[in-house]
Design an enzyme around this catalytic site. Structure first.
Site, PDB file in Angstrom:
ATOM      1  N   LYS A   1      16.723 -42.293  38.569  1.00  0.00           N
ATOM      2  CA  LYS A   1      18.069 -42.679  38.131  1.00  0.00           C
ATOM      3  C   LYS A   1      18.346 -44.173  38.250  1.00  0.00           C
ATOM      4  O   LYS A   1      19.196 -44.716  37.545  1.00  0.00           O
ATOM      5  CB  LYS A   1      19.106 -41.899  38.930  1.00  0.00           C
ATOM      6  CG  LYS A   1      19.275 -40.450  38.511  1.00  0.00           C
ATOM      7  CD  LYS A   1      20.070 -40.328  37.234  1.00  0.00           C
ATOM      8  CE  LYS A   1      20.469 -38.884  36.941  1.00  0.00           C
ATOM      9  NZ  LYS A   1      21.277 -38.758  35.724  1.00  0.00           N
TER      10      LYS A   1
ATOM     11  N   SER B   1      11.095 -35.904  39.093  1.00  0.00           N
ATOM     12  CA  SER B   1      12.134 -36.911  38.885  1.00  0.00           C
ATOM     13  C   SER B   1      12.770 -37.484  40.147  1.00  0.00           C
ATOM     14  O   SER B   1      13.371 -38.551  40.097  1.00  0.00           O
ATOM     15  CB  SER B   1      13.241 -36.336  37.992  1.00  0.00           C
ATOM     16  OG  SER B   1      13.788 -35.157  38.574  1.00  0.00           O
TER      17      SER B   1
END
Length: 400
Positions: free
Chosen positions: A51, A302
């Site tokens: 992110k 992720s």
């Protein structure tokens, strides 16, 4: 629409900030799946998640344009840390609205980067509504976690790294919640090499993109319930869905049990701590959600921001799913030596008792009997079945 130049510009902004983590091949997962499996460890990324890429690209681009005074974001944790980190680099105040269910580790880490944290709502969508209120009241700029082309471009830089490390990759599997990551990776990859397949993976308890895939309008989930808090989103973005429908080849789902099993395998086999959302691509690979046999496959892991106390729950769930723990209930005489005999039989089968409970108050239980509930550690399904067979031969009735 985003072009390769946009992804390259984002990569240039990020090159002195993020960690460049090369792909890692996995012999274990390759043998288990019948494919050539590679892992992209974004759980090792700065702030513990991919992110930071999108948040930093967006904030720095706005900073370069001038006039950025303060930023606000809503996030289940990873985007929060990315925004807080980027804002701190340029001295801009950041306010982050997070769902009350956000793991403590993510809240603490976000505060550690200097952001003001507001806990509001049960899920991301409720936190987002509160963030919009703060933007309106304070005149700050909203940094959306996924429905923004600058954010999508930042996330898509992962694709450039994958192609640099493995130019002949056949398939890339990507977690999907709001859709920014899978949209960015797919848009970047497909413009470079349309042959490569991009597969989005959602939690079965939050399948809005799966339901919306190929549709003219977004089909939001009525509710979300999943251990994968990072992708527990009811409404994917309008912009992300445009890119997903244009570039993504397929969307699939995995269950919480499958996710927990993947987390446990990553801990055991690779010594990597991966959060539930980040483990979804590997879960899809190991549970045959896509035909991958004989192909070069990359799983984007992720993030790794998982609360330490939650790891214990996930490991337990994974152990049960993989038949490494076996719960047994049986009736036995409530007399001295009965438990010792049972324990001796378990030990003779090389199983380990880790939990014991007695139930003497069930209504239809004979006086002088007790129900024994035990949890045993076993090596797998076959070992557990041998133990049950032995107990039955010795006269124990195994209750459902």
């Amino acid at each position: 629409m985003l072009t390769i130049n946009d992804f390259q510009a984002a990569a240039d902004r990020l090159k002195t900030v993020i960690h460049r983590i090369p792909l890692s091949s996995s012999k274990t997962f390759s043998e288990m799946s019948g494919a050539e499996v590679y892992l992209k460890y974004e759980n090792q990324q700065k702030t513990g998640s991919f992110k930071v890429r999108g948040a930093y690209n967006k904030i720095m681009k706005r900073y370069e344009e001038g006039g950025l005074q303060a930023v606000v974001a809503s996030s289940a944790g990873n985007h929060a840390q990315g925004v807080a980190f980027a804002a701190s680099r340029i001295g801009v105040p950041a306010t982050i609205v997070m769902p009350r269910s956000t793991p403590i580790a993510k809240v603490s880490a976000t505060k550690g980067y200097g952001a003001k944290v507001v806990l509001h709502g049960a899920i991301y969508d409720e936190a987002y509504a509160k963030a919009c209120e703060i933007v309106e009241a304070e005149g700050a700029e909203l940094i959306h976690p996924f429905d923004d082309e600058d954010v999508i471009a930042g996330q898509g830089t992962i694709a450039l790294e994958i192609l640099s490390d493995l130019p002949f990759v056949d398939m890339v599997l990507v977690p999907a919640g709001g859709g920014g990551l899978v949209a960015g990776i797919a848009a970047c990859i497909k413009q470079i090499n349309p042959r490569i397949q991009v597969i989005g993976v959602q939690a079965a308890g939050a399948p809005a993109i799966v339901h919306s895939f190929g549709k003219e309008t977004i089909q939001p989930s009525a509710s979300v319930h999943t251990i994968a808090d990072g992708i527990a989103v009811k409404n994917p973005g309008q912009t992300t869905m445009q890119y997903i429908n244009q570039y993504v080849d397929q969307m699939v789902t995995v269950t919480d049990a499958e996710i927990a099993e993947a987390i446990l395998l990553l801990l055991e086999r690779t010594k990597q701590v991966v959060e539930p959302a980040g483990a979804t691509p590997l879960a899809a690979v190991l549970h045959n959600k896509v035909d991958i046999r004989g192909k070069k496959v990359c799983c984007v892991l992720s993030g790794g921001n998982i609360d330490v106390s939650f790891i214990h729950k996930v490991v337990e769930k994974g152990l049960i799913t993989r038949c490494r723990q076996l719960k047994i209930s049986t009736v036995m005489p409530d007399i001295p030596g009965a438990l010792e005999r049972f324990a001796h039989l378990v030990a003779a089968e090389n199983a380990n008792i880790i939990l014991v409970q007695h139930d003497r108050i069930k209504a239809d239980l004979d006086i002088g009997d007790a129900i024994l509930h035990v949890v045993c550690e076993v090596s797998g399904k076959e070992h557990g079945q041998r133990l049950l067979d032995t107990l039955r031969r010795e006269g124990y009735q195994i209750l459902d």
